[in-house]
Motif scaffolding. Structure first.
Motif, PDB file in Angstrom:
ATOM      1  N   ALA A  18      22.524 -23.761  18.537  1.00  0.00           N
ATOM      2  CA  ALA A  18      21.969 -22.501  19.013  1.00  0.00           C
ATOM      3  C   ALA A  18      21.777 -22.490  20.529  1.00  0.00           C
ATOM      4  CB  ALA A  18      20.642 -22.207  18.319  1.00  0.00           C
ATOM      5  N   CYS A  19      21.128 -23.532  21.069  1.00  0.00           N
ATOM      6  CA  CYS A  19      20.815 -23.541  22.501  1.00  0.00           C
ATOM      7  C   CYS A  19      21.644 -24.545  23.293  1.00  0.00           C
ATOM      8  CB  CYS A  19      19.328 -23.818  22.724  1.00  0.00           C
ATOM      9  SG  CYS A  19      18.809 -25.504  22.298  1.00  0.00           S
ATOM     10  N   GLY A  20      22.313 -25.470  22.600  1.00  0.00           N
ATOM     11  CA  GLY A  20      23.189 -26.416  23.270  1.00  0.00           C
ATOM     12  C   GLY A  20      22.523 -27.650  23.840  1.00  0.00           C
ATOM     13  N   ARG A  99      20.934  -8.151   6.334  1.00  0.00           N
ATOM     14  CA  ARG A  99      21.611  -8.389   5.056  1.00  0.00           C
ATOM     15  C   ARG A  99      22.834  -9.281   5.242  1.00  0.00           C
ATOM     16  NH1 ARG A  99      24.784  -3.558   3.902  1.00  0.00           N
ATOM     17  NH2 ARG A  99      26.116  -4.703   5.355  1.00  0.00           N
ATOM     18  N   ASP A 100      23.590  -9.048   6.314  1.00  0.00           N
ATOM     19  CA  ASP A 100      24.795  -9.855   6.552  1.00  0.00           C
ATOM     20  C   ASP A 100      24.440 -11.327   6.756  1.00  0.00           C
ATOM     21  OD1 ASP A 100      26.316  -7.597   6.327  1.00  0.00           O
ATOM     22  OD2 ASP A 100      26.602  -7.311   8.490  1.00  0.00           O
ATOM     23  N   ILE A 101      23.345 -11.586   7.486  1.00  0.00           N
ATOM     24  CA  ILE A 101      22.920 -12.972   7.691  1.00  0.00           C
ATOM     25  C   ILE A 101      22.451 -13.568   6.362  1.00  0.00           C
ATOM     26  CG2 ILE A 101      21.260 -14.471   8.857  1.00  0.00           C
ATOM     27  CD1 ILE A 101      21.275 -12.497  11.190  1.00  0.00           C
ATOM     28  N   GLU A 102      21.656 -12.798   5.621  1.00  0.00           N
ATOM     29  CA  GLU A 102      21.183 -13.291   4.327  1.00  0.00           C
ATOM     30  C   GLU A 102      22.356 -13.612   3.404  1.00  0.00           C
ATOM     31  OE1 GLU A 102      18.770 -11.737   0.378  1.00  0.00           O
ATOM     32  OE2 GLU A 102      18.121 -11.032   2.356  1.00  0.00           O
ATOM     33  N   LEU A 135      15.041 -20.400   6.533  1.00  0.00           N
ATOM     34  CA  LEU A 135      15.402 -20.729   7.913  1.00  0.00           C
ATOM     35  C   LEU A 135      15.510 -22.231   8.133  1.00  0.00           C
ATOM     36  CD1 LEU A 135      15.920 -19.973  10.870  1.00  0.00           C
ATOM     37  CD2 LEU A 135      13.429 -19.922  11.201  1.00  0.00           C
ATOM     38  N   ARG A 136      14.533 -22.990   7.643  1.00  0.00           N
ATOM     39  CA  ARG A 136      14.563 -24.433   7.879  1.00  0.00           C
ATOM     40  C   ARG A 136      15.815 -25.066   7.293  1.00  0.00           C
ATOM     41  NH1 ARG A 136       9.375 -27.989   8.032  1.00  0.00           N
ATOM     42  NH2 ARG A 136       9.451 -26.769   9.958  1.00  0.00           N
ATOM     43  N   ARG A 137      16.145 -24.701   6.060  1.00  0.00           N
ATOM     44  CA  ARG A 137      17.342 -25.277   5.456  1.00  0.00           C
ATOM     45  C   ARG A 137      18.600 -24.874   6.236  1.00  0.00           C
ATOM     46  NH1 ARG A 137      19.400 -24.965  -0.892  1.00  0.00           N
ATOM     47  NH2 ARG A 137      21.364 -26.093  -0.541  1.00  0.00           N
ATOM     48  N   ALA A 138      18.632 -23.631   6.692  1.00  0.00           N
ATOM     49  CA  ALA A 138      19.777 -23.190   7.481  1.00  0.00           C
ATOM     50  C   ALA A 138      19.889 -24.003   8.774  1.00  0.00           C
ATOM     51  CB  ALA A 138      19.651 -21.708   7.799  1.00  0.00           C
ATOM     52  N   CYS A 139      18.748 -24.241   9.426  1.00  0.00           N
ATOM     53  CA  CYS A 139      18.762 -25.034  10.659  1.00  0.00           C
ATOM     54  C   CYS A 139      19.181 -26.478  10.398  1.00  0.00           C
ATOM     55  CB  CYS A 139      17.390 -24.996  11.322  1.00  0.00           C
ATOM     56  SG  CYS A 139      16.977 -23.394  12.061  1.00  0.00           S
ATOM     57  N   GLU A 140      18.928 -26.958   9.202  1.00  0.00           N
ATOM     58  CA  GLU A 140      19.275 -28.335   8.866  1.00  0.00           C
ATOM     59  C   GLU A 140      20.724 -28.474   8.396  1.00  0.00           C
ATOM     60  OE1 GLU A 140      16.361 -29.276   5.927  1.00  0.00           O
ATOM     61  OE2 GLU A 140      14.822 -29.815   7.396  1.00  0.00           O
ATOM     62  N   GLU A 141      21.232 -27.482   7.624  1.00  0.00           N
ATOM     63  CA  GLU A 141      22.492 -27.679   6.922  1.00  0.00           C
ATOM     64  C   GLU A 141      23.616 -26.713   7.274  1.00  0.00           C
ATOM     65  OE1 GLU A 141      21.778 -27.629   2.745  1.00  0.00           O
ATOM     66  OE2 GLU A 141      19.975 -28.892   2.867  1.00  0.00           O
ATOM     67  N   SER A 144      27.000 -22.656  10.795  1.00  0.00           N
ATOM     68  CA  SER A 144      27.078 -21.438  11.621  1.00  0.00           C
ATOM     69  C   SER A 144      25.707 -20.871  11.967  1.00  0.00           C
ATOM     70  CB  SER A 144      27.905 -20.373  10.895  1.00  0.00           C
ATOM     71  OG  SER A 144      29.227 -20.823  10.662  1.00  0.00           O
ATOM     72  N   VAL A 145      24.658 -21.643  11.755  1.00  0.00           N
ATOM     73  CA  VAL A 145      23.311 -21.115  11.992  1.00  0.00           C
ATOM     74  C   VAL A 145      23.088 -20.765  13.460  1.00  0.00           C
ATOM     75  CG1 VAL A 145      22.150 -23.329  12.432  1.00  0.00           C
ATOM     76  CG2 VAL A 145      20.870 -21.423  11.407  1.00  0.00           C
ATOM     77  N   GLY A 146      23.777 -21.442  14.375  1.00  0.00           N
ATOM     78  CA  GLY A 146      23.607 -21.131  15.792  1.00  0.00           C
ATOM     79  C   GLY A 146      23.957 -19.688  16.107  1.00  0.00           C
ATOM     80  N   GLN A 147      25.041 -19.186  15.497  1.00  0.00           N
ATOM     81  CA  GLN A 147      25.428 -17.792  15.706  1.00  0.00           C
ATOM     82  C   GLN A 147      24.396 -16.847  15.097  1.00  0.00           C
ATOM     83  OE1 GLN A 147      28.132 -16.392  17.449  1.00  0.00           O
ATOM     84  NE2 GLN A 147      26.807 -14.613  17.094  1.00  0.00           N
ATOM     85  N   ASP A 148      23.876 -17.204  13.932  1.00  0.00           N
ATOM     86  CA  ASP A 148      22.864 -16.351  13.298  1.00  0.00           C
ATOM     87  C   ASP A 148      21.580 -16.320  14.121  1.00  0.00           C
ATOM     88  OD1 ASP A 148      24.588 -15.766  11.226  1.00  0.00           O
ATOM     89  OD2 ASP A 148      23.853 -17.390   9.955  1.00  0.00           O
ATOM     90  N   ILE A 149      21.197 -17.463  14.664  1.00  0.00           N
ATOM     91  CA  ILE A 149      20.006 -17.505  15.521  1.00  0.00           C
ATOM     92  C   ILE A 149      20.202 -16.606  16.740  1.00  0.00           C
ATOM     93  CG2 ILE A 149      18.729 -18.991  17.120  1.00  0.00           C
ATOM     94  CD1 ILE A 149      18.885 -21.192  15.021  1.00  0.00           C
ATOM     95  N   ASP A 150      21.417 -16.628  17.301  1.00  0.00           N
ATOM     96  CA  ASP A 150      21.702 -15.774  18.455  1.00  0.00           C
ATOM     97  C   ASP A 150      21.688 -14.303  18.058  1.00  0.00           C
ATOM     98  OD1 ASP A 150      22.505 -15.555  21.293  1.00  0.00           O
ATOM     99  OD2 ASP A 150      24.341 -14.712  20.457  1.00  0.00           O
ATOM    100  N   ASP A 151      22.229 -13.986  16.868  1.00  0.00           N
ATOM    101  CA  ASP A 151      22.213 -12.604  16.390  1.00  0.00           C
ATOM    102  C   ASP A 151      20.776 -12.112  16.183  1.00  0.00           C
ATOM    103  OD1 ASP A 151      24.948 -12.568  16.422  1.00  0.00           O
ATOM    104  OD2 ASP A 151      25.188 -12.894  14.262  1.00  0.00           O
TER     105      ASP A 151
END
Length: 233
Positions: A18-20, A99-102, A135-141, A144-151
């Motif tokens: 997400a932040c690099g 919805r798209d992220i979910e 969110l936590r599981r997405a950040c762990e596994e 593409s979570v970086g793009q979702d965090i940016d969105d």
């Protein structure tokens, strides 16, 4: 501190998608760092409240129309239309973007994807609840979570910028007060703010505080205009 020498040949230290920034040793099994997770969690928590404020503004815009969709005959709606508000509360707006992220997370975590049949005002808090829970599981596994965090960052920023935009006029003219004084029609110029659905006349004390009362205000103003036009004719 890192327990691997970044200078080792052929080795690239893992970074947050997400932040690099470089991940710490206790984050090496994650896709996004904990600070990004914490900031995103706070943003998700604010989304339902921000949406309610935007939806109230959009409702006041729609409330300016005569029931049935006809033209009111008045050049001054209670709240001037703002396309950026309508685009966020309508189809393809906040609810659809959440919805798209979910859906992408459900697919990644092998959970059932079902179409949402509710209105955007019903859907946004439901989507936000799901994203907060996962969110936590997405950040762990989720790779593409970086793009979702940016969105989510951009969506939150768009909503907050509109709600807190101080460059817009604080209040707008919405016509004359149709209330009655002993001497006759009040006629005091009324103003309203997109941040509140309450209007009060400083001259006669008349108040309009609900969407139904806003429609009554508009109807009363139109009656006064029609009567004045009839007299002039």
């Amino acid at each position: 501190m890192h327990d691997h020498d970044p200078a080792d040949d052929g080795y690239t230290w893992p970074v947050c998608t997400a932040c690099g920034r470089d991940l710490w040793t206790d984050e090496l099994d994650r896709q996004a760092c904990r600070p990004c997770e914490d900031v995103t969690a706070a943003r998700i928590a604010e989304l339902p409240s921000l949406f309610r404020q935007l939806n109230t503004t959009a409702a006041l815009m729609r409330g300016a129309r005569r029931p049935g969709g006809g033209s009111s005959g008045s050049k001054t709606p209670p709240i001037p239309p703002r396309l950026e508000v309508l685009s966020l509360v309508g189809p393809g707006g906040v609810a659809a973007r959440l919805r798209d992220i979910e859906d992408s997370w459900r697919k990644a975590f092998k959970r059932r994807i079902a179409p949402w049949a509710g209105s955007p005002s019903e859907a946004v808090p439901v989507h936000a609840t799901f994203l907060a829970m996962w969110l936590r599981r997405a950040c762990e596994e989720y790779e593409s979570v970086g793009q979702d965090i940016d969105d989510l960052r951009r969506l939150h920023g768009e909503m907050k910028a509109i709600v807190n935009d101080e460059r817009k006029p604080g209040r707008v003219q919405i016509g004359a007060c149709p209330g009655q004084l002993e001497a006759g029609l009040c006629g005091q110029p009324l103003t309203a703010s997109a941040a509140s659905h309450r209007v009060r006349c400083g001259a006669c004390g008349s108040r309009w505080e609900t969407l139904g009362e806003w429609r009554e205000l508009r109807a009363a103003q139109e009656r006064v205009l029609a009567e004045a036009a009839g007299v002039a004719a």
